[in-house]
Every structure is written in C-alpha cells, then in structure tokens.
Write a protein that holds these residues in place. Structure first.
Motif, PDB file in Angstrom:
ATOM      1  N   ALA A  31       0.805  -1.223   0.000  1.00 12.77           N
ATOM      2  CA  ALA A  31       0.000   0.000   0.000  1.00 12.77           C
ATOM      3  C   ALA A  31       0.836   1.269   0.000  1.00 12.77           C
ATOM      4  CB  ALA A  31      -0.942   0.011   1.202  1.00 12.77           C
ATOM      5  N   GLY A  32       2.141   1.172   0.175  1.00 14.16           N
ATOM      6  CA  GLY A  32       2.946   2.383   0.153  1.00 14.16           C
ATOM      7  C   GLY A  32       4.224   2.223   0.944  1.00 14.16           C
ATOM      8  N   LEU A  33       5.011   3.297   0.956  1.00 15.86           N
ATOM      9  CA  LEU A  33       6.290   3.315   1.641  1.00 15.86           C
ATOM     10  C   LEU A  33       6.153   3.981   3.010  1.00 15.86           C
ATOM     11  CD1 LEU A  33       8.549   4.382  -1.350  1.00 15.86           C
ATOM     12  CD2 LEU A  33       8.452   2.117  -0.295  1.00 15.86           C
ATOM     13  N   LYS A  34       6.667   3.312   4.011  1.00 18.76           N
ATOM     14  CA  LYS A  34       6.588   3.827   5.383  1.00 18.76           C
ATOM     15  C   LYS A  34       7.265   5.179   5.515  1.00 18.76           C
ATOM     16  CE  LYS A  34       7.657   2.367  10.130  1.00 18.76           C
ATOM     17  NZ  LYS A  34       8.293   1.282  10.938  1.00 18.76           N
ATOM     18  N   MET A  35       8.356   5.379   4.786  1.00 16.89           N
ATOM     19  CA  MET A  35       9.099   6.626   4.919  1.00 16.89           C
ATOM     20  C   MET A  35       8.312   7.836   4.410  1.00 16.89           C
ATOM     21  SD  MET A  35      11.908   5.732   2.033  1.00 16.89           S
ATOM     22  CE  MET A  35      11.510   5.503   0.299  1.00 16.89           C
ATOM     23  N   LEU A  36       7.240   7.612   3.647  1.00 15.10           N
ATOM     24  CA  LEU A  36       6.420   8.713   3.160  1.00 15.10           C
ATOM     25  C   LEU A  36       5.389   9.172   4.189  1.00 15.10           C
ATOM     26  CD1 LEU A  36       5.790   7.624  -0.543  1.00 15.10           C
ATOM     27  CD2 LEU A  36       7.555   9.148   0.360  1.00 15.10           C
ATOM     28  N   VAL A  37       5.221   8.409   5.266  1.00 12.61           N
ATOM     29  CA  VAL A  37       4.261   8.779   6.313  1.00 12.61           C
ATOM     30  C   VAL A  37       4.952   8.744   7.669  1.00 12.61           C
ATOM     31  CG1 VAL A  37       2.093   8.221   5.166  1.00 12.61           C
ATOM     32  CG2 VAL A  37       3.419   6.387   6.212  1.00 12.61           C
ATOM     33  N   SER A  38       6.132   9.339   7.742  1.00  7.80           N
ATOM     34  CA  SER A  38       6.943   9.232   8.950  1.00  7.80           C
ATOM     35  C   SER A  38       6.617  10.285  10.003  1.00  7.80           C
ATOM     36  CB  SER A  38       8.431   9.326   8.581  1.00  7.80           C
ATOM     37  OG  SER A  38       8.716  10.576   7.954  1.00  7.80           O
ATOM     38  N   GLU A  39       5.847  11.324   9.635  1.00  8.95           N
ATOM     39  CA  GLU A  39       5.553  12.406  10.569  1.00  8.95           C
ATOM     40  C   GLU A  39       4.086  12.385  10.987  1.00  8.95           C
ATOM     41  OE1 GLU A  39       6.865  15.630   7.971  1.00  8.95           O
ATOM     42  OE2 GLU A  39       8.555  15.951   9.321  1.00  8.95           O
ATOM     43  N   HIS A  40       3.805  13.008  12.132  1.00  7.72           N
ATOM     44  CA  HIS A  40       2.428  13.132  12.616  1.00  7.72           C
ATOM     45  C   HIS A  40       1.552  13.806  11.554  1.00  7.72           C
ATOM     46  CE1 HIS A  40      -1.026  13.859  15.084  1.00  7.72           C
ATOM     47  NE2 HIS A  40      -0.848  15.177  15.102  1.00  7.72           N
ATOM     48  N   ASN A  41       0.388  13.231  11.302  1.00  8.43           N
ATOM     49  CA  ASN A  41      -0.606  13.699  10.326  1.00  8.43           C
ATOM     50  C   ASN A  41      -0.195  13.475   8.874  1.00  8.43           C
ATOM     51  OD1 ASN A  41      -2.774  14.467  11.919  1.00  8.43           O
ATOM     52  ND2 ASN A  41      -2.007  16.549  12.223  1.00  8.43           N
ATOM     53  N   ALA A  42       0.956  12.851   8.634  1.00 10.47           N
ATOM     54  CA  ALA A  42       1.295  12.480   7.259  1.00 10.47           C
ATOM     55  C   ALA A  42       0.358  11.366   6.805  1.00 10.47           C
ATOM     56  CB  ALA A  42       2.742  12.023   7.166  1.00 10.47           C
ATOM     57  N   PHE A  43       0.021  11.352   5.534  1.00  7.33           N
ATOM     58  CA  PHE A  43      -0.911  10.349   5.015  1.00  7.33           C
ATOM     59  C   PHE A  43      -0.512   9.953   3.601  1.00  7.33           C
ATOM     60  CE2 PHE A  43      -2.676  14.294   3.355  1.00  7.33           C
ATOM     61  CZ  PHE A  43      -3.029  13.950   2.057  1.00  7.33           C
ATOM     62  N   LEU A  44      -1.005   8.810   3.191  1.00  6.15           N
ATOM     63  CA  LEU A  44      -0.973   8.413   1.789  1.00  6.15           C
ATOM     64  C   LEU A  44      -2.294   7.742   1.471  1.00  6.15           C
ATOM     65  CD1 LEU A  44      -0.409   5.067   1.393  1.00  6.15           C
ATOM     66  CD2 LEU A  44       1.830   5.757   2.196  1.00  6.15           C
ATOM     67  N   THR A  45      -2.713   7.825   0.232  1.00  7.45           N
ATOM     68  CA  THR A  45      -3.983   7.230  -0.195  1.00  7.45           C
ATOM     69  C   THR A  45      -3.758   6.348  -1.400  1.00  7.45           C
ATOM     70  OG1 THR A  45      -4.557   9.037  -1.720  1.00  7.45           O
ATOM     71  CG2 THR A  45      -5.269   9.266   0.576  1.00  7.45           C
ATOM     72  N   ARG A  46      -4.629   5.385  -1.549  1.00  9.31           N
ATOM     73  CA  ARG A  46      -4.676   4.587  -2.765  1.00  9.31           C
ATOM     74  C   ARG A  46      -6.005   3.848  -2.819  1.00  9.31           C
ATOM     75  NH1 ARG A  46      -0.947   2.488  -4.632  1.00  9.31           N
ATOM     76  NH2 ARG A  46       0.793   3.227  -3.401  1.00  9.31           N
ATOM     77  N   LYS A  47      -6.278   3.242  -3.950  1.00 12.77           N
ATOM     78  CA  LYS A  47      -7.498   2.450  -4.114  1.00 12.77           C
ATOM     79  C   LYS A  47      -7.083   1.011  -4.324  1.00 12.77           C
ATOM     80  CE  LYS A  47     -11.167   4.314  -5.793  1.00 12.77           C
ATOM     81  NZ  LYS A  47     -12.222   4.904  -6.657  1.00 12.77           N
ATOM     82  N   ILE A  48      -7.604   0.117  -3.471  1.00 12.42           N
ATOM     83  CA  ILE A  48      -7.291  -1.305  -3.541  1.00 12.42           C
ATOM     84  C   ILE A  48      -8.573  -2.067  -3.794  1.00 12.42           C
ATOM     85  CG2 ILE A  48      -6.327  -3.297  -2.317  1.00 12.42           C
ATOM     86  CD1 ILE A  48      -4.712  -1.328  -0.617  1.00 12.42           C
ATOM     87  N   ALA A  49      -8.613  -2.808  -4.886  1.00 15.64           N
ATOM     88  CA  ALA A  49      -9.808  -3.576  -5.265  1.00 15.64           C
ATOM     89  C   ALA A  49     -11.046  -2.692  -5.265  1.00 15.64           C
ATOM     90  CB  ALA A  49      -9.999  -4.763  -4.323  1.00 15.64           C
ATOM     91  N   GLY A  50     -10.895  -1.457  -5.726  1.00 18.25           N
ATOM     92  CA  GLY A  50     -12.004  -0.529  -5.825  1.00 18.25           C
ATOM     93  C   GLY A  50     -12.338   0.192  -4.540  1.00 18.25           C
TER      94      GLY A  50
END
Length: 381
Positions: A31-50
C-alpha cells in the motif's frame, strides 16, 4: 504444454470482479512506503480492489481506514500523499486515531445525532503491517496472518532490502492497456529479456532460463490439497526474491560511493510479491525500482513506479539528477515491456488459441494452477 489460462481470464468482466473479491480483497497488498508517512498527520492514499484507503500517521502510530467520510461519502484525504489532520473538506468532520468521529461543527444544532448514533460513527479500519519500509494492507474483516502469504525468508529479505531505501523518492504512473496478470507472467519469464530488451536490460544483465524438472512434473498434476490451508500454503510459494543473475561487467558511477549499498554482490536482485508488487535492483543494491500494479478493468492496469537510491552516506547536490537518470533508464525498459504486453492484450479475443508453454515456465504454471483452482473454488482463502 497448454496453459491453464484461457482468453477469458484476461478479457471477462465477471472474472475480473471475481479476482477483486477472491484475491485483492483477501490477500495482503502493498500500500505504500513507510518513509512517506513518517511524521504526525502524514498520510498516503490509494485504491485497492475498488476501495479507497488512507494510511494516516497519528503521533507515530500508523492506521489504515476506508477513505470515505461517514456523512456524505466524500474522500477524507484527496492527495496521493500529504500532511494534514484526518478531516473531511466537505463539512469538516474530524476523525481520531481509532477512526471515531471526534468533532462535527454545530453537531448538536444541525445534526442532532443521538448518543447511540454518535458512538456508532467510526470509519472502517483495515489491518496494516509494516515490513521494513513497505506497508501492507489487508481489506478482509478477518485477515489471515501475513506469514501465511509470504515465507519467513521472503519477509526477512524484503525487510532487510527495504530498510536500505533512501528517503528521496521519484514517482511516476503509467496507465497500460493490458491485464494485470500479463505483467507478472512477463516478470516470471526469464527468457523474454534477450528478445524484448536487447538494447537495454539485456546489454548489462544476462538472464539464464532453466528447466526445473521437479516443478515441471509437479505442476502437470492437479492441486492435491485444495483446503483453505492448502491454498494458503500454495500462495506462499508464489512470491520469491533475491539474486536473479550475476552482472559480470557492472557499470560504476561516482555516486555509488556515496550510498550504503545493500548486499555485496554485483548482481541483479529481484523480488516478486504476489499478486502485484515487483522490486528490483539492476546495479547490485546501489539503487532500487519498485513497481506496483493496480488492476482497473480487465484490459487496463495502472503501474506506479518508484525510484530511489540506497540510503545516502551523506547528502550530495546532484542526487535528484541521479534519480532522474535512473527513472529515465527504467522507463526505457518498462516501455518495451508495456509495448509487448499491450500487443498481447490487443490480440486476445474469446476464441483466441490457448497459450502453449515451454518447459522452463514452471513458475508461471505454479501460479496458474493455484489461480485456476481459486477462481472456481467456493470457499477460497
């Protein structure tokens, strides 16, 4: 040997929807890379199986929720990555670290929810598992353990290699006109590189396709254990990683001395995490490419491509130029793969001949045997 995959597996909408239910909403998905959400309130989004998913950092704790506000179904986070509280931009409903509604502006006067209704306002949460720098999500309400999908050796290799990733990342997205399964059949085919990539990848890496006689004999037979546990044991075998080929004359660049190389071999490293994650290092662990395929329709697939070096020993001013050059080289190879896959997809039709496979294609036959049974089995995983 005739393939177990008939043309409808790459064309039929009903089969595609069955895959979404029986594979992508059941197994652990990158679902993504941990290093991209390393700070408080950091987020990442994606769509999995719709299903839209958001992974949010709450004071160092990562949570995965359905990215849909409980009020009017607006997305809570709209960018692919970012940093902001988990607040809906439509009517400013704010959510906490357990997915509960923490605040509704003018809630008592405009909404008048009962205390029971208010307590029931909680986002659907999904199981989340970090493996080194990689984040895996399982959408099932009763997810099976990650260790039943990947072997301990594979998990350890993913963890070790991904912890070597540098935090500077370059990302691009391709939309290909091919079925998602073609990408991973291609990646498991060690015989294609010399024909599809003669002027790019095959100039530096020599892959040696071989016949695994015991695997070939095994995959000629029907699956013996078709229980739920048996299917999970077979699923474990579909992912593998490590050294694929030795590089006899590896190119050396000055920036190689500025990063902490993963591994010690001049080798092409390759990780395939079923069903749709591919990671490789074509320069002996100095840098990595990560490809994540998302099926969109039976004949279209989105491919996210990440490029990063191994962790820097020290910052250097031209690191972005290194990543740009690496991404450009990757796109040349990927364009060749996408071109041949799109041509295969375009030639398919319901009455197309079923593929005849060579004896070296044992890995693909192992996947096909598992897949064909799962698609017909009523119980599944």
């Amino acid at each position: 040997m005739r393939s177990r995959m008939y043309p409808g597996c790459y064309l039929d909408e009903n089969i595609f929807q069955r895959e979404q239910r029986k594979i992508f909403r059941k197994v652990w998905m990158f679902a993504g890379l941990k290093m991209l959400v390393s700070e408080h309130n950091a987020f990442l989004t994606r769509k999995i199986a719709g299903i839209p998913v958001v992974i949010q950092n709450f004071h160092g704790e990562l949570r995965a929720f359905e990215n849909v506000c409980l009020h009017r179904s607006a997305p809570l986070q709209t960018g692919p990555v970012g940093r902001r509280p988990l607040v809906c931009a439509y009517h400013a409903w704010r959510y906490g670290e357990q997915g509960q509604v923490e605040h509704i502006p003018d809630g008592d006067t405009l909404y008048r929810f009962s205390s029971e209704e208010r307590c029931g306002l909680k986002l659907r949460q999904f199981a989340l598992r970090p493996v080194g720098n990689l984040l895996f999500v399982n959408l099932d309400s009763n997810p099976f353990p990650l260790e039943e999908q990947f072997s301990p050796e594979f998990i350890a290799s993913l963890e070790s290699s991904s912890e070597a990733y540098d935090s500077e990342v370059m990302v691009t997205t391709w939309h290909g006109k091919y079925n998602w399964k073609l990408a991973y059949e291609n990646l498991r085919d060690a015989n294609h590189a010399r024909f599809v990539h003669p002027g790019t990848l095959a100039k530096t890496v020599t892959f040696a396709p071989q016949v695994n006689e015991s695997l070939l004999a095994e995959t000629a037979k029907p699956l013996q254990d078709t229980s739920q546990q048996g299917l999970r044991q077979q699923l474990r075998r579909l992912s593998k990683g490590g050294m694929d080929a030795h590089i006899s004359r590896m190119q050396r660049f000055g920036w190689h001395d500025l990063v902490q190389r993963w591994g010690a071999e001049d080798a092409y490293y390759n990780w395939l995490a079923y069903p749709n994650l591919h990671i490789a290092s074509a320069n002996g662990g100095h840098s990595f490419i990560l490809e994540y395929h998302t099926p969109l329709t039976p004949d279209t697939t989105s491919m996210e491509v990440y490029r990063f070096s191994a962790r820097k020993k020290q910052a250097f001013t031209y690191s972005h130029a290194v990543l740009l050059a690496e991404m450009h080289a990757s796109k040349l190879v990927l364009a060749e793969d996408v071109d041949i896959m799109e041509k295969v997809q375009a030639s398919l039709h319901p009455d197309a001949p079923i593929a005849m496979q060579g004896a070296y294609e044992g890995d693909n036959r192992l996947v096909e045997r598992w897949y064909s049974h799962l698609m017909e089995d009523g119980n599944g995983l």
